[in-house]
Scaffold this motif. Structure first.
Motif, PDB file in Angstrom:
ATOM      1  N   THR A  79       0.831  -1.201   0.000  1.00  0.00           N
ATOM      2  CA  THR A  79       0.000   0.000   0.000  1.00  0.00           C
ATOM      3  C   THR A  79       0.867   1.255   0.000  1.00  0.00           C
ATOM      4  OG1 THR A  79      -1.676  -1.216   1.223  1.00  0.00           O
ATOM      5  CG2 THR A  79      -1.867   1.170   1.210  1.00  0.00           C
ATOM      6  N   VAL A  80       1.900   1.260   0.804  1.00  0.00           N
ATOM      7  CA  VAL A  80       2.809   2.414   0.857  1.00  0.00           C
ATOM      8  C   VAL A  80       3.507   2.588  -0.482  1.00  0.00           C
ATOM      9  CG1 VAL A  80       4.924   3.285   1.923  1.00  0.00           C
ATOM     10  CG2 VAL A  80       3.121   2.329   3.342  1.00  0.00           C
ATOM     11  N   LEU A  81       3.922   1.489  -1.092  1.00  0.00           N
ATOM     12  CA  LEU A  81       4.577   1.559  -2.403  1.00  0.00           C
ATOM     13  C   LEU A  81       3.620   2.103  -3.457  1.00  0.00           C
ATOM     14  CD1 LEU A  81       7.084   0.866  -4.113  1.00  0.00           C
ATOM     15  CD2 LEU A  81       6.060  -1.371  -4.496  1.00  0.00           C
ATOM     16  N   LEU A  82       2.377   1.658  -3.438  1.00  0.00           N
ATOM     17  CA  LEU A  82       1.391   2.152  -4.389  1.00  0.00           C
ATOM     18  C   LEU A  82       1.141   3.645  -4.206  1.00  0.00           C
ATOM     19  CD1 LEU A  82      -0.657   1.489  -6.618  1.00  0.00           C
ATOM     20  CD2 LEU A  82      -2.299   0.999  -4.826  1.00  0.00           C
ATOM     21  N   LYS A  83       1.054   4.081  -2.959  1.00  0.00           N
ATOM     22  CA  LYS A  83       0.858   5.509  -2.695  1.00  0.00           C
ATOM     23  C   LYS A  83       2.050   6.332  -3.180  1.00  0.00           C
ATOM     24  CE  LYS A  83      -2.212   5.087   1.279  1.00  0.00           C
ATOM     25  NZ  LYS A  83      -2.352   5.326   2.728  1.00  0.00           N
ATOM     26  N   ALA A  84       3.258   5.800  -2.997  1.00  0.00           N
ATOM     27  CA  ALA A  84       4.452   6.512  -3.455  1.00  0.00           C
ATOM     28  C   ALA A  84       4.464   6.620  -4.979  1.00  0.00           C
ATOM     29  CB  ALA A  84       5.706   5.807  -2.959  1.00  0.00           C
ATOM     30  N   VAL A  85       4.101   5.560  -5.661  1.00  0.00           N
ATOM     31  CA  VAL A  85       4.074   5.580  -7.126  1.00  0.00           C
ATOM     32  C   VAL A  85       3.029   6.581  -7.623  1.00  0.00           C
ATOM     33  CG1 VAL A  85       3.468   4.197  -9.153  1.00  0.00           C
ATOM     34  CG2 VAL A  85       4.989   3.266  -7.430  1.00  0.00           C
ATOM     35  N   ILE A  86       1.866   6.603  -6.996  1.00  0.00           N
ATOM     36  CA  ILE A  86       0.826   7.556  -7.385  1.00  0.00           C
ATOM     37  C   ILE A  86       1.290   8.985  -7.155  1.00  0.00           C
ATOM     38  CG2 ILE A  86      -1.484   8.393  -6.774  1.00  0.00           C
ATOM     39  CD1 ILE A  86      -2.251   5.449  -6.303  1.00  0.00           C
ATOM     40  N   ALA A  87       1.962   9.231  -6.038  1.00  0.00           N
ATOM     41  CA  ALA A  87       2.460  10.581  -5.750  1.00  0.00           C
ATOM     42  C   ALA A  87       3.514  11.021  -6.761  1.00  0.00           C
ATOM     43  CB  ALA A  87       3.030  10.624  -4.334  1.00  0.00           C
ATOM     44  N   ILE A  88       4.417  10.133  -7.115  1.00  0.00           N
ATOM     45  CA  ILE A  88       5.460  10.474  -8.084  1.00  0.00           C
ATOM     46  C   ILE A  88       4.862  10.754  -9.451  1.00  0.00           C
ATOM     47  CG2 ILE A  88       7.435   9.516  -9.340  1.00  0.00           C
ATOM     48  CD1 ILE A  88       8.207   8.102  -6.698  1.00  0.00           C
ATOM     49  N   ILE A  89       3.897   9.949  -9.864  1.00  0.00           N
ATOM     50  CA  ILE A  89       3.265  10.161 -11.168  1.00  0.00           C
ATOM     51  C   ILE A  89       2.502  11.486 -11.185  1.00  0.00           C
ATOM     52  CG2 ILE A  89       1.446   9.299 -12.704  1.00  0.00           C
ATOM     53  CD1 ILE A  89       2.381   6.472 -12.008  1.00  0.00           C
ATOM     54  N   SER A  90       1.815  11.796 -10.095  1.00  0.00           N
ATOM     55  CA  SER A  90       1.059  13.050 -10.063  1.00  0.00           C
ATOM     56  C   SER A  90       1.985  14.266 -10.091  1.00  0.00           C
ATOM     57  CB  SER A  90       0.139  13.092  -8.845  1.00  0.00           C
ATOM     58  OG  SER A  90       0.905  13.039  -7.666  1.00  0.00           O
ATOM     59  N   VAL A  91       3.116  14.193  -9.420  1.00  0.00           N
ATOM     60  CA  VAL A  91       4.087  15.296  -9.468  1.00  0.00           C
ATOM     61  C   VAL A  91       4.623  15.463 -10.881  1.00  0.00           C
ATOM     62  CG1 VAL A  91       6.386  16.005  -8.684  1.00  0.00           C
ATOM     63  CG2 VAL A  91       4.703  15.212  -7.033  1.00  0.00           C
ATOM     64  N   CYS A  92       4.909  14.352 -11.554  1.00  0.00           N
ATOM     65  CA  CYS A  92       5.398  14.428 -12.933  1.00  0.00           C
ATOM     66  C   CYS A  92       4.350  15.036 -13.861  1.00  0.00           C
ATOM     67  CB  CYS A  92       5.801  13.041 -13.431  1.00  0.00           C
ATOM     68  SG  CYS A  92       7.268  12.380 -12.637  1.00  0.00           S
ATOM     69  N   VAL A  93       3.084  14.706 -13.657  1.00  0.00           N
ATOM     70  CA  VAL A  93       2.019  15.269 -14.486  1.00  0.00           C
ATOM     71  C   VAL A  93       1.900  16.772 -14.250  1.00  0.00           C
ATOM     72  CG1 VAL A  93      -0.492  15.304 -14.805  1.00  0.00           C
ATOM     73  CG2 VAL A  93       0.722  13.132 -14.733  1.00  0.00           C
ATOM     74  N   VAL A  94       1.972  17.204 -13.006  1.00  0.00           N
ATOM     75  CA  VAL A  94       1.889  18.637 -12.700  1.00  0.00           C
ATOM     76  C   VAL A  94       3.057  19.387 -13.319  1.00  0.00           C
ATOM     77  CG1 VAL A  94       2.033  20.314 -10.808  1.00  0.00           C
ATOM     78  CG2 VAL A  94       0.504  18.346 -10.623  1.00  0.00           C
TER      79      VAL A  94
END
Length: 66
Positions: free
Chosen positions: A38-53
């Protein structure tokens, strides 16, 4: 004289290893592993969202909007 055979270690997870890890998720002791996933999934989602922004910001800057 006989030659000794040496096993070659291959770093590829076997089907049984993956199945064993899935079994760990189902029983009570797999809570820590599920938490790590779960923590890994949250980290991946956060990194992808930062890249999109960042990508949207650079696109807006390049087009002269910002």
């Amino acid at each position: 004289m006989r030659r000794k055979r040496r096993a070659i270690a291959i770093c590829v997870p076997s089907v049984f290893d993956v199945a064993g890890r899935l079994d760990e998720l189902c029983d009570g002791n797999g809570a820590s592993m599920l938490n790590r996933l779960t923590v890994l999934l949250k980290a991946v989602i956060a990194i992808i969202s930062v890249c999109v922004v960042i990508a949207l910001s650079l696109t807006a800057y390049a087009s002269g909007i910002g």
